[in-house]
Design a protein around this motif. Sequence first.
Motif, PDB file in Angstrom:
ATOM      1  N   PRO A 139       0.660  -1.271   0.073  1.00  0.00           N
ATOM      2  CA  PRO A 139      -0.065  -0.032   0.024  1.00  0.00           C
ATOM      3  C   PRO A 139       0.854   1.189   0.065  1.00  0.00           C
ATOM      4  CG  PRO A 139      -0.767  -1.514   1.689  1.00  0.00           C
ATOM      5  CD  PRO A 139       0.661  -2.191   1.096  1.00  0.00           C
ATOM      6  N   LEU A 140       2.183   1.243   0.506  1.00  0.00           N
ATOM      7  CA  LEU A 140       2.848   2.120   0.672  1.00  0.00           C
ATOM      8  C   LEU A 140       3.673   2.498  -0.842  1.00  0.00           C
ATOM      9  CD1 LEU A 140       4.456   2.444   3.960  1.00  0.00           C
ATOM     10  CD2 LEU A 140       2.517   3.242   3.261  1.00  0.00           C
ATOM     11  N   MET A 141       3.720   1.524  -1.877  1.00  0.00           N
ATOM     12  CA  MET A 141       4.360   1.836  -2.885  1.00  0.00           C
ATOM     13  C   MET A 141       3.614   2.369  -3.882  1.00  0.00           C
ATOM     14  SD  MET A 141       7.156   0.282  -1.971  1.00  0.00           S
ATOM     15  CE  MET A 141       7.974   0.461  -3.494  1.00  0.00           C
ATOM     16  N   THR A 142       3.297   3.648  -3.664  1.00  0.00           N
ATOM     17  CA  THR A 142       2.287   4.575  -4.572  1.00  0.00           C
ATOM     18  C   THR A 142       2.718   5.101  -5.761  1.00  0.00           C
ATOM     19  OG1 THR A 142       2.931   6.347  -3.021  1.00  0.00           O
ATOM     20  CG2 THR A 142       0.947   5.205  -2.345  1.00  0.00           C
ATOM     21  N   TYR A 143       4.201   4.858  -6.168  1.00  0.00           N
ATOM     22  CA  TYR A 143       4.650   5.234  -7.455  1.00  0.00           C
ATOM     23  C   TYR A 143       4.124   4.462  -8.534  1.00  0.00           C
ATOM     24  CZ  TYR A 143       8.226   6.806 -10.751  1.00  0.00           C
ATOM     25  OH  TYR A 143       8.841   7.235 -12.210  1.00  0.00           O
ATOM     26  N   ALA A 144       3.529   4.954  -9.643  1.00  0.00           N
ATOM     27  CA  ALA A 144       2.938   4.234 -10.589  1.00  0.00           C
ATOM     28  C   ALA A 144       3.924   3.590 -11.384  1.00  0.00           C
ATOM     29  CB  ALA A 144       2.000   5.179 -11.532  1.00  0.00           C
ATOM     30  N   CYS A 145       5.317   3.921 -11.438  1.00  0.00           N
ATOM     31  CA  CYS A 145       6.026   3.368 -12.458  1.00  0.00           C
ATOM     32  C   CYS A 145       7.287   2.438 -11.363  1.00  0.00           C
ATOM     33  CB  CYS A 145       7.009   4.507 -13.067  1.00  0.00           C
ATOM     34  SG  CYS A 145       5.844   5.287 -14.363  1.00  0.00           S
ATOM     35  N   GLN A 146       6.702   2.105 -10.253  1.00  0.00           N
ATOM     36  CA  GLN A 146       7.532   1.119  -9.616  1.00  0.00           C
ATOM     37  C   GLN A 146       6.751  -0.451  -9.902  1.00  0.00           C
ATOM     38  OE1 GLN A 146       6.721  -0.893  -6.961  1.00  0.00           O
ATOM     39  NE2 GLN A 146       4.780  -0.327  -6.818  1.00  0.00           N
ATOM     40  N   PHE A 147       7.681  -1.278 -10.142  1.00  0.00           N
ATOM     41  CA  PHE A 147       7.332  -2.507 -10.612  1.00  0.00           C
ATOM     42  C   PHE A 147       7.981  -3.582  -9.640  1.00  0.00           C
ATOM     43  CE2 PHE A 147       6.737   0.165 -13.988  1.00  0.00           C
ATOM     44  CZ  PHE A 147       5.577  -0.088 -14.638  1.00  0.00           C
ATOM     45  N   PRO A 148       7.301  -4.292  -9.118  1.00  0.00           N
ATOM     46  CA  PRO A 148       7.551  -5.088  -8.183  1.00  0.00           C
ATOM     47  C   PRO A 148       8.130  -6.751  -8.891  1.00  0.00           C
ATOM     48  CG  PRO A 148       5.224  -5.193  -8.037  1.00  0.00           C
ATOM     49  CD  PRO A 148       5.636  -4.290  -8.770  1.00  0.00           C
ATOM     50  N   TRP A 185       8.813  -9.305  -6.935  1.00  0.00           N
ATOM     51  CA  TRP A 185       8.174 -10.264  -5.825  1.00  0.00           C
ATOM     52  C   TRP A 185       6.964  -9.782  -5.579  1.00  0.00           C
ATOM     53  CZ3 TRP A 185      10.994 -11.784  -0.908  1.00  0.00           C
ATOM     54  CH2 TRP A 185      10.409 -12.800  -0.138  1.00  0.00           C
ATOM     55  N   SER A 186       5.790 -10.204  -5.892  1.00  0.00           N
ATOM     56  CA  SER A 186       4.518  -9.764  -5.511  1.00  0.00           C
ATOM     57  C   SER A 186       3.700 -10.779  -4.587  1.00  0.00           C
ATOM     58  CB  SER A 186       3.498  -9.569  -6.622  1.00  0.00           C
ATOM     59  OG  SER A 186       2.466  -9.367  -6.384  1.00  0.00           O
ATOM     60  N   ILE A 187       3.326 -10.395  -3.312  1.00  0.00           N
ATOM     61  CA  ILE A 187       2.431 -11.172  -2.757  1.00  0.00           C
ATOM     62  C   ILE A 187       1.056 -10.489  -2.867  1.00  0.00           C
ATOM     63  CG2 ILE A 187       2.215 -12.477  -0.484  1.00  0.00           C
ATOM     64  CD1 ILE A 187       4.898 -11.106   0.237  1.00  0.00           C
ATOM     65  N   GLY A 188       0.763 -10.280  -4.179  1.00  0.00           N
ATOM     66  CA  GLY A 188      -0.585  -9.696  -4.360  1.00  0.00           C
ATOM     67  C   GLY A 188      -0.483  -8.184  -4.001  1.00  0.00           C
ATOM     68  N   ASP A 213      -1.244  -3.513 -12.811  1.00  0.00           N
ATOM     69  CA  ASP A 213      -2.329  -2.220 -12.755  1.00  0.00           C
ATOM     70  C   ASP A 213      -2.035  -1.274 -11.655  1.00  0.00           C
ATOM     71  OD1 ASP A 213      -4.717  -1.113 -12.406  1.00  0.00           O
ATOM     72  OD2 ASP A 213      -5.791  -2.749 -11.709  1.00  0.00           O
ATOM     73  N   PRO A 214      -1.778  -0.088 -12.081  1.00  0.00           N
ATOM     74  CA  PRO A 214      -1.603   0.756 -11.136  1.00  0.00           C
ATOM     75  C   PRO A 214      -2.584   1.007  -9.952  1.00  0.00           C
ATOM     76  CG  PRO A 214      -1.564   1.695 -13.563  1.00  0.00           C
ATOM     77  CD  PRO A 214      -1.986   0.565 -13.505  1.00  0.00           C
ATOM     78  N   ALA A 215      -3.896   0.688 -10.261  1.00  0.00           N
ATOM     79  CA  ALA A 215      -4.600   0.943  -9.134  1.00  0.00           C
ATOM     80  C   ALA A 215      -4.431   0.191  -7.871  1.00  0.00           C
ATOM     81  CB  ALA A 215      -6.040   0.455  -9.737  1.00  0.00           C
ATOM     82  N   VAL A 216      -3.696  -0.892  -7.985  1.00  0.00           N
ATOM     83  CA  VAL A 216      -3.164  -1.684  -6.954  1.00  0.00           C
ATOM     84  C   VAL A 216      -1.610  -1.668  -6.741  1.00  0.00           C
ATOM     85  CG1 VAL A 216      -5.170  -3.409  -6.913  1.00  0.00           C
ATOM     86  CG2 VAL A 216      -3.068  -3.802  -8.348  1.00  0.00           C
ATOM     87  N   ASN A 217      -1.117  -0.646  -7.440  1.00  0.00           N
ATOM     88  CA  ASN A 217       0.297  -0.434  -7.270  1.00  0.00           C
ATOM     89  C   ASN A 217       1.101  -1.273  -7.956  1.00  0.00           C
ATOM     90  OD1 ASN A 217      -0.253   1.790  -5.486  1.00  0.00           O
ATOM     91  ND2 ASN A 217       0.262   0.820  -3.703  1.00  0.00           N
TER      92      ASN A 217
END
Lengths: 288, 446, 636
Positions: B167-176, B178-181, B407-411
Motif C-alpha cells: 500500500p505504501l508503494m504508491t509510485y505508478a512506475c515502480q514494478f515489483p 516479488w509480489s504477494i499480491g 495495474d497501477p490501481a493496486v500499485n
Amino acid sequence: MIELQAAVSGALNGSLFALMALGLSLAWGFLKVINLAHFAMILTAGYLTFELATSTGLSPIATIVATVPLMFVVGALIQLGYERFGVSELNSLLISYGLLIITVQVVTNIWTADFQRLPTEINPYASESVAVGSLRFPMPTLLAAGFAVILVVTSALVLERTYAGRALQAFGQDREIASAFGIDHRLLGVLLAGAAGASAAIAGMLFPIGGTLTPDLPFEWIGQVFAIVILGGIGNVTGTLYAGLLVGAISGLVAVIWTPSTSPFVVFSLVVLALVFRPKGLFPQKGG
Amino acid sequence: MSRRASILALMTAMALTIAACAGDTGTTTTAGAEGTTTAAPGTTASPDTTAAPSTTAEGSGDPIVVGGTLSLTGAFAATGAIHKLAGDMFVERLNAAGGLLGREVEWNLLDDESDTANIAPLYEQLISQDQVDLIMGPYATPNILAAMPVAERYGYTLPQHTAVLAPLMTYACQFPGWSIGPEPNSFIPNQIADALDSLDGAVSTVALLTNESGSTAFISYGIADDPEDPSTLNILPERGYEIVADIPYPPGYEDWGSTAAQVRDANADLVLINGLGVEANSLIEAMQQLDYRPPLMFALFPAPGPLLGLGDAAQGTLSVSIFEPNEPILEQMDPEVREIVEEFAERAAAEEIPYTVFETQAAASWNAWEILAQGVEGAGSTDGQGICDSLHSTGAELTFSGAVTFDPAVNNFWDTTEGLKQIQGTEWVMVWPEDIAAGTLAGPTG
Amino acid sequence: MRQKGWLALVGIAVALVALPAVRHATEFPMFYLIFLSGILFWAAQSTSWNILSGYSGYFSFGQGAFFGVGVYAMAILFGRQGMSWWVAALAAGLASMLLGLAIGTIAFRLRSLRGEIFALLTLAIPFILASLARLSKAIDGGQGIVIPVPEAPSFLSQFQEFVFVVSGLVALFALSVAYVMQRTRYGWALFSIRDDEDVAEGLGVPTFFHKMIAIGITGLIAGISGAVAALQLGFVSVEGTFNLDVPLFVIVMSVLGGRGHWAGPMVGAVYVYTLQNRLASGGFEGWSLIVLGAILVLVMLLAPQGLMAGFRRRPWLSAGIFIVVFLGLWLLGIMSDPVTALALALGVTAIIAFIPGGEKRRMSPPVGAGEPPEHHAPVGDEMADVMAEARRPLLVAEDVVKTFGGVRALRGVSMTVHVGELVGLVGPNGSGKTTLVNLISGAFPPTSGNISLDGTGIVGYRPHRVAHLGIARTYQIPRPFTSLTVRDNVAMAIMFGRDPLGLDASRRAATEYLDLVGLAGRADAFPGEINLHQRQLLEMARAIATRPSLLLLDEALAGLNPVEIDNAVEVVRRIRRSGVSIVLVEHLLRVVNQLATRIVVLDQGLELAEGEPAVVMRDPAVIKAYLGRQADATGD
C-alpha cells in the motif's frame, strides 16, 4: 510460573551483559578511562572464538586459552597508549569510539556482515539447559552467569584483600595521594586494563555460544551495558553483577507481562531515574 | 620531538588518504575476473561537468548504464550478495544475447551499507551525476521506499525485488519483482489458513510473534494506523484459528529466553514468527533450552541457510517462497531455469556466499531485471515514462513467475505465485498450494 | 576577526540565492547541488551539537534524539496530518527544543549530572524515544512513514533546489546563532561553564539559565534540520532515525573542525562529508568507518584543538592555498570533477593546519582606544567615604551550622563584618574556615542558621545571585578559565558582574582591574603561562571586577615566597582602600596581624575568640588551640 521462568532466563541473560560491563566499569572507576574499545575487544574475541572453534573443531570454551592472553595484551597496550598521550576521561571516550568503529569495519571486511553462528556439532550448549523442578536454566547464559560470578568474586577479592587492589582503590580516589604513597600507577593501570581485556575475551567467547555474531553487535550492546555500569555504580564490581541480573530480570518480566518492545523503554527510563536520584548506583559500597 | 614527528605523520596520512580516494574516482571497473559488472560511479562518466542530462543516445553504441544500490556491507549484506550475483548473471546473459536495443548493458552498482539514510542521496547521485539510463531498486522494503521518491521525482521507472508494504508503494512506475499480491497482509494469513485447513484440524491454536519493523509488522497487524486493516491478527481468528499469544518484539531483540517461556506456556499448535534473519533460529534454540518443541513452526522472512543448519530442531518449519529449485519443479520448467540454478550455485560457492541455492530472493531479483529489460524493449527506448507505459499495457513474461500484468490501481502488485515452503530433510521444499507443490505438507509433530 | 565572520556568513547567503539561478544558466549538474545540501545538513547538525557540547562542554550523545524528534514531527504533521511543510518544520523545531528544555530541567539542576554522566544520560534518551515510537502506532508503530513531495515555491523549479535552499537557510540560521553567541555574553557564559562551572557561578554567571538556552537552541536547530532531512528522505523509519549515525558524525565533524569556534563544526562537516562522498564513489565503502575512526583517534591525540585552530593561525594563507588549489585543479581541467578537486584542495589545506607555529592567536583583539567604559575601577582612595559608613554591619552570620553526612563542620558560628573592615578568619586545619566561606558565597546552603548581606537574607540563593548582591570570592588553589586570556578572565567577571557591560567594553574595563593588582603586563597571556603568584593576583582581579561590597579571600597567599607575599599584601591594602570590605582566611599570622582590623578564630567548628589582633593573639585559649600547634608560624 511463567513470570518466574522469564525472570530467571532474563537474569541469566543479564549476567552476560554484566560480564561485558565488568571491565568497562573497572577501567572507568579506577583508571578514569571510558574505554569503548572494550566492546571492540569483545567483538573481536567473539569472532576469534568462532574462527578457532570452527577451524579446529575445539569446544568454544577451550578457545579462551588463546583469546584471553591475546586480549590481555591488547587491553594493556591500549592503556599504555592512553598513558603515553595523557588522555583525559572524555577524550578516552572519543578515541576509543574511533577504535571501535575501526574494529567494526575490519571485522566486517574479514568475516562479512553476514550472520555467523557456531555449528551445533561443536556448540552443543546452544540448545541445552539445566532443569530444577519445572524451571529451566539455559546452558549458554548459565555458563555466562558462572563466569560472571567467578570473575566478579575474584575482582572483589583482589580489590579488597591484596595490596595491589587497595593501591588501585587509592588511585581511583585520588591519583596524587596514591602517587605520593609510592604506587607505580602506570604498571597497575596497565595490569588492570589487561585484566579488563581478558574479561572481554571471556565475554566474547560466551556470546556466540548463545547468540549470532554480526559486526554491528557493539552498537546493540552499548546501551544495555552502560545501563548496567551506571545502575551498578561505576567501579563497583559486585554492583555490576547485581545490576546485570536486575536489568535482565526486569527485561524478561516486562517482556512477558507487557511486550518485549516495552523492555528498552522501561530499562532506559530506569537508567535516567537512577542517574537523577542515585548517581552513584543502586548498590552503594560500604563507606562509599 | 616525537610529537612533531607524529604531527608530520598525521599530516601525511591525511593528505595521502584524501589524495588516494580522490585519485581513484576516475577508474571504472567493468566485468572483472569473476564477472563483476560493478562500475564505480566514475567521474569519467560525465567528463564535461556542464553537460545536459542525456538519455537519448539511441543507436550510438554506447552502453546502457543501469544504476542501483545493494547492501554489500552491513546488516543486509548476506541477502545483498545474492541479489548482486543474480544481477551479475542476468546482465551477462543479456549481453551475451546482444544486450538491449542492440546496446551493451552495464550495471553501475553502489553500496548503500544497509543504511536507509544512504539510499536517497545515492540514487540522486546515480541519476543526476552519473546520469545512468535506467535504475534498479535496492534490497529490503525500507530501502526501496527510500529510493521510490527519487525515482518519482526524475520520472525513472523503478523495478524492485522485494518490497512487501504494497500500500505504501504508491509510485505508478515502480514494478515489483516479488509480489504477494496487492494485499500481502491478507494474502499470507489466508494462505497459511488454507494450508492449515488441509491438515484436518491438527492445528487450532496459534502463537504469533512479530518483529516490529516495516514488512513483518504489516503482515501481523496491517497498516499501522488502521486496526481494521486485514492482518494475521484479524484473519486467523476469522478462519477458526485461535491466537493464544501475541508477542511483538523490537528489531535487534536478544532476550529470547523469557519469550520462549511465554511461547511454551501458550502451548499453541503453531508458532508463527513474522520475523527476519536469524530470529527464528534464536527462538528455536531458546525453546530447545526449555525442552519445548512446538508441533509446527512458521517463519515469515528467515535467512534460509541458518535454519537448515539447525538440523532436526527446525524440521517441518514453514516459510513463504516464490521459487524453490526442487527437482519436480525444475522438471516442469524451461531447461534454462536449471542452467541458471546450477550456475548460480557454482558461482555462489566460488564467491563464498553462505547459502548457494537459487531460491526466492534470487528469483525475485531475476524477475525485476526481466521486467526492466522487457520494458525497455517494449518502449524501444530508455525513456522512463515509455518503459512504464509499455509495462502497464503489455505486462511482462517472467521466467520464474510466468506472465504478469501491472495495474497501477493496486500499485502494480501482480497476482502472486507465492506459496509455502517447508524444511524437509536437508532442503526447503515447496509444499503449498498443491498445484505448484514439489512435496506434501507435513503436519504437526508429537 | 569580526569582518571575516560576517564575510563567511554573507558568502553562504549569497551562494544560497545564486546557485539555483546560476544552475539554470550553466546547467550545473544537479548532483553538486545535492552534494552541497548534504554538507549544509551536516553543518547545521554539527553546529547545533557544538552549541551545547562544544561551547558549554556538556558532551552529548543524544543528538539523534533531537534530530529524531524533528524527523518524526515532520513525518506526522506533514506526512500524515497534511499540515503545510513549513509549519511542520517550525513545530518540529519547537518540539525538539521542548525535549531539550525537559532534559535540561532534570539534568542541569544536579551537580552529579555533569561530564560523563550527562553524556550517558543523553545516550539513554534516543533509546527511550525509539522504543516509544515503535510502541505507539500514533507515532510510527514500527512500519515507517512515507512523506510526500512538498509543493515547492514556484521560483524553485525542482525539488532538489528547494531542499538546497531550505537546508541552506537552516544552516545559515545555525551558523549565525553560533557566531553571535561567540561574540556575546551568551557564548561566553557557556565558555566559562566549560572551563569551571562553579567559578562561573560564583562570578555571577546564571549557569542554569545559560545552559537551558544552549540546550534549547541545540534542540531547535537540530529539530528543524531533522524535519528538512525528513522531507528530503521521503520515508522515515525508527531504525533509520534513532541510530548512532547522527551522534557519531556530529561528534567526528566537530572534533575534526574544532569545538571552540563557531565555524569549526562547519569546517569539519565539509571535510568529513567530502571525504565520505569520495570514499563511497571511489569504491572504498569498506574503508569509510576505518578512515573516520582513524581521523577521530589521530585528531584527538595529536591536534585536539581541531583544524579551525590551525587555520586561524594562518587565515589568509589557508584560504589562499585552498582557493588556488581548488580553482587550479578544476578550472585548468586537471580534475574534471569539482568534488574531487574540492577533496584534494581540502587535503592540501589541512596540511597548513598541522604545521606548528605561525602567528599565535589570542582570544582578545588588541584593546581599542575607545572611550573608557563607565565601570570605574576602584583605584582611587575611597577610604574617606567608607569611614563615614563605618560600624554599619555589612555581613551578618547568625548561629550557622553545617553538617556533611555525620560530620559537623560548623557547630553554630556567628560573625559580623562591618563596612570597611578587614576581618581575618583564622584557625587550624579543619576548623571550618573554608566551609564558612563556601556558605557565605552560596556554594551550598547551611544546615541551619542565617546569613544576610546589607539586611538581605541570602540563604538558599544560588551563587550567581549572591555574587550579584555583592559578595565575591577567590579560591585557595587558583581556578582561572584556562581557555581565556588573563584579560578575558577579568572581562568575563565584568560581563556577568553587578554592572554588566558588553564584551568589548568589558575587555577595555578589564585593564584597569589588572592595573590594580599589577597584572596589566600579562593581560594577553593564558593562565597556563603565568606563575602561581600571578594566578592568585588574577583571582583577586577577577573577584573585584564583579564590583563586590564584600570580598572573601580564601588563603590567597598560600605557597608564595616572602617577596610575593609583601606584594600581595600591598594589593589587598589597595583593594580595601577602594572601599571593599574583606574577609581574609589566612594561615600566616604575620599577614593577618599586618592587615586585619579584627580577627575571628575558629576551632572545631566553633568560634573560639574574636577581637583586635593584638588582643586575640594573647588569648590563652587561642594560643593553646592554634598557636601552640603552629609555634613556627608565630616566629615573625
